[in-house]
Design a protein around this motif. Structure first.
Motif, short mmCIF file in Angstrom:
data_model
loop_
_atom_site.label_atom_id
_atom_site.label_comp_id
_atom_site.label_asym_id
_atom_site.label_seq_id
_atom_site.Cartn_x
_atom_site.Cartn_y
_atom_site.Cartn_z
N MET A 44 0.86 -1.17 -0.03
CA MET A 44 -0.23 -0.06 0.02
C MET A 44 0.78 1.29 0.09
O MET A 44 2.13 1.21 0.57
CB MET A 44 -0.79 -0.04 1.33
CG MET A 44 -1.95 1.19 1.26
SD MET A 44 -3.36 0.74 2.58
CE MET A 44 -2.46 0.30 4.06
N ARG A 45 0.48 2.23 -0.88
CA ARG A 45 1.32 3.52 -0.82
C ARG A 45 0.18 4.81 -0.84
O ARG A 45 -0.75 4.64 -0.90
CB ARG A 45 1.77 3.45 -2.11
CG ARG A 45 2.93 2.48 -2.63
CD ARG A 45 4.12 2.82 -1.94
NE ARG A 45 4.87 1.52 -1.71
CZ ARG A 45 5.98 1.36 -1.02
NH1 ARG A 45 6.63 2.47 -0.48
NH2 ARG A 45 6.59 0.38 -0.71
N VAL B 189 -6.87 16.42 8.33
CA VAL B 189 -5.75 16.03 7.50
C VAL B 189 -6.35 14.54 6.98
O VAL B 189 -6.74 13.71 8.00
CB VAL B 189 -4.50 15.66 7.93
CG1 VAL B 189 -3.66 15.38 6.78
CG2 VAL B 189 -3.91 17.20 8.49
N LEU B 190 -6.50 14.43 5.66
CA LEU B 190 -6.99 13.10 5.15
C LEU B 190 -5.68 12.61 4.46
O LEU B 190 -5.22 13.02 3.38
CB LEU B 190 -7.99 13.24 4.04
CG LEU B 190 -9.26 13.54 5.07
CD1 LEU B 190 -9.89 14.70 4.46
CD2 LEU B 190 -10.26 12.23 4.87
N VAL B 191 -5.38 11.23 4.72
CA VAL B 191 -4.10 10.63 3.90
C VAL B 191 -4.73 9.63 3.28
O VAL B 191 -5.36 8.53 3.72
CB VAL B 191 -2.93 9.92 5.04
CG1 VAL B 191 -1.92 9.27 4.24
CG2 VAL B 191 -2.36 11.31 5.72
N HIS B 192 -4.72 9.47 1.90
CA HIS B 192 -5.32 8.60 1.04
C HIS B 192 -4.31 7.59 0.51
O HIS B 192 -2.99 8.21 0.35
CB HIS B 192 -6.10 9.31 -0.20
CG HIS B 192 -6.98 10.29 0.25
ND1 HIS B 192 -8.32 9.92 0.74
CD2 HIS B 192 -6.98 11.74 0.13
CE1 HIS B 192 -9.01 11.20 0.82
NE2 HIS B 192 -8.30 12.11 0.44
N THR B 193 -4.83 6.56 0.16
CA THR B 193 -4.01 5.27 -0.33
C THR B 193 -4.15 4.69 -1.65
O THR B 193 -5.63 4.81 -2.09
CB THR B 193 -3.65 4.12 0.69
OG1 THR B 193 -5.10 3.59 1.05
CG2 THR B 193 -3.09 4.78 2.00
N ASP B 194 -3.31 4.14 -2.33
CA ASP B 194 -3.76 3.48 -3.57
C ASP B 194 -4.64 2.15 -3.49
O ASP B 194 -5.32 1.79 -4.32
CB ASP B 194 -2.63 3.15 -4.38
CG ASP B 194 -1.67 2.24 -3.62
OD1 ASP B 194 -2.08 1.87 -2.43
OD2 ASP B 194 -0.43 1.93 -4.11
N GLU C 19 5.00 6.79 -0.45
CA GLU C 19 5.60 6.13 0.71
C GLU C 19 4.65 5.05 1.22
O GLU C 19 3.37 5.12 1.12
CB GLU C 19 6.22 7.05 1.75
CG GLU C 19 7.05 8.09 1.64
CD GLU C 19 8.31 7.26 1.17
OE1 GLU C 19 8.69 6.40 1.86
OE2 GLU C 19 9.10 8.03 0.53
N ASP C 20 5.23 4.14 1.96
CA ASP C 20 4.26 3.19 2.90
C ASP C 20 3.71 3.90 4.01
O ASP C 20 4.44 4.08 4.94
CB ASP C 20 5.22 2.01 3.04
CG ASP C 20 4.31 0.76 3.80
OD1 ASP C 20 3.44 1.07 4.38
OD2 ASP C 20 4.80 -0.27 3.81
N LEU D 152 8.39 8.22 8.92
CA LEU D 152 7.65 9.13 8.32
C LEU D 152 7.60 10.27 9.24
O LEU D 152 7.96 11.75 8.66
CB LEU D 152 6.27 8.84 7.76
CG LEU D 152 6.42 7.81 6.33
CD1 LEU D 152 4.81 7.50 6.24
CD2 LEU D 152 7.08 8.19 5.26
N TRP D 153 7.67 10.02 10.25
CA TRP D 153 7.60 11.21 11.32
C TRP D 153 8.97 12.01 11.38
O TRP D 153 8.91 13.11 11.43
CB TRP D 153 7.16 10.66 12.71
CG TRP D 153 6.79 11.77 13.76
CD1 TRP D 153 5.53 12.23 14.21
CD2 TRP D 153 7.59 12.57 14.34
NE1 TRP D 153 5.73 13.11 14.99
CE2 TRP D 153 7.09 13.34 15.30
CE3 TRP D 153 9.11 12.74 14.59
CZ2 TRP D 153 7.39 14.50 16.14
CZ3 TRP D 153 9.77 13.79 15.54
CH2 TRP D 153 8.92 14.34 16.12
#
Ligand SMILES: [Mg+2]
Length: 364
Positions: free
Chosen positions: A1-2, A34-39, A70-71, A78-79
């Motif tokens: 997942m990315r 904040v919304l973090v979307h993935t593939d 990124e994963d 990532l932090w």
């Protein structure tokens, strides 16, 4: 997942009556999500607490380029990548509030992808429900404040908090009226929102002693750590602070200088859940109780509930009873608030969502 995209949604709620505190008035509540979307179609939801437009700019210009591709499971890595850019001129403030929003979203996303509630990833459930205090009684005439305090106690809260400090003479009368209204058994916190100088904080602290406050919150500005230490030495009152501090490095200094009796990290400011776990560990090592600051939307409330569920060293959830926030309507399953306790969400992730209807109703 990315990670495929990072989106910021700004909402606001205009208040029928402003919330008055020592340093001014709040006429509208503003929120930055904040919304973090993935593939793979899974999205994480977080919140930063600060200037919403600055948070948006920081996320879009500084953080999104680091995150896309990124994963999302690599939360710690990532932090560190996001924080690496802070070292020269953003060690506190807007960038940290933006990192907080992303980090909370990453924990929500990871827990959703694994099909578990977020507290399971943070250490597992150590509590069934979280003991809470009623926040807040904002500055008003003494009778109105006393009536609101009595209502919170009648609703089952054993501790209430008030924002005073605008008018030192009149505020002693306000504190007395509130104490009379809630009786001797209930706890009563006094929050000054950083408004006093050292002599006023000491003088008023001595006078507030007669109403037996549970704690004396942010009497001084957050940069005056020496002043906090001096107050702690000279006042027979527990001192609480931390909502305007950032990262484990800021809290390390608070603890090393013995500036507080209660630590109040705000997950949506200090750097998210990743940093909150570390700040709580520091508090535990210094044997300082941790009562997270929580005065924003239901997303921060959910993150705070999951953190407190997982960490036994935390206590006393700040629960907004003003009715001015976008709060319980963000929860997927209804939140249970009873006898001064708030239930822990047991669905996947943090258990909150931004529906189209909520987005439309409160669009900034
Ligand atoms: Mg406060």
């Amino acid at each position: 997942m990315r990670i495929s995209d990072v989106e910021v949604v700004l909402l606001k709620k205009i208040l029928a009556k402003p919330l008055v505190l020592s340093r001014g008035e709040v006429r509208e509540r503003r929120f930055a999500f904040v919304l973090v979307h993935t593939d793979e179609g899974i999205t994480g939801l977080g919140e930063g607490v600060g200037d919403p437009h600055l948070i948006q700019a920081m996320v879009e210009r500084r953080l999104k380029p680091i995150l896309v591709g990124e994963d999302p499971f690599d939360v710690e890595r990532l932090w560190r990548r996001m924080f690496a850019g802070a070292v020269y001129w953003d060690l506190k403030g807007a960038l940290l509030t933006a990192i907080s929003g992303v980090d909370i979203a990453l924990w929500d996303l990871k827990a959703k992808a694994l099909g578990v509630p977020a507290y399971q990833l943070l250490g597992g459930a150590s509590k069934e429900k979280i003991s809470a205090y009623a926040s807040d009684l904002f500055w008003d005439d003494p009778a109105a404040m006393a009536e609101a305090a009595a209502k919170s106690v009648a609703d089952g809260f054993s501790v209430v908090k008030t924002h005073i400090g605008k008018d030192p003479e009149g505020d002693l009368a306000r504190a007395r009226a509130i104490r009379r209204a809630i009786g001797d058994q209930a706890g009563f916190m006094i929050d000054i929102n950083c408004h006093f100088d050292r002599p006023t904080a000491l003088w008023m602290g001595k006078r507030f002693r007669e109403v037996n406050p549970f704690w004396y919150e942010e009497p001084l500005p957050p940069y005056d750590l020496e002043g906090y230490r001096e107050l702690k030495d000279r006042l027979d009152l527990p001192i609480a602070a931390g909502e305007n501090e950032f990262t484990k490095y800021g809290f390390l200094e608070l603890f090393q200088r013995r500036a507080v009796d209660y630590a109040m990290p705000d997950i949506a400011r200090i750097g998210g859940l990743t940093e909150a776990v570390k700040v709580c560990a520091l508090a535990e090592a210094f044997n300082v109780p941790c009562s997270p600051h929580n005065f924003s939307s239901g997303v921060l409330l959910a993150a705070t509930l999951h953190l407190m569920a997982a960490l036994p060293g935390t206590d006393l959830l700040e629960f907004d009873v003003t009715g001015t926030s976008v709060y319980e309507e963000l929860f997927v399953e209804p939140l249970l608030v009873q006898d001064g306790f708030v239930s822990i969400p047991h669905g996947v992730g943090l258990g909150v969502e931004l529906t189209e209807e909520v987005r439309r109703r409160y669009a900034l």
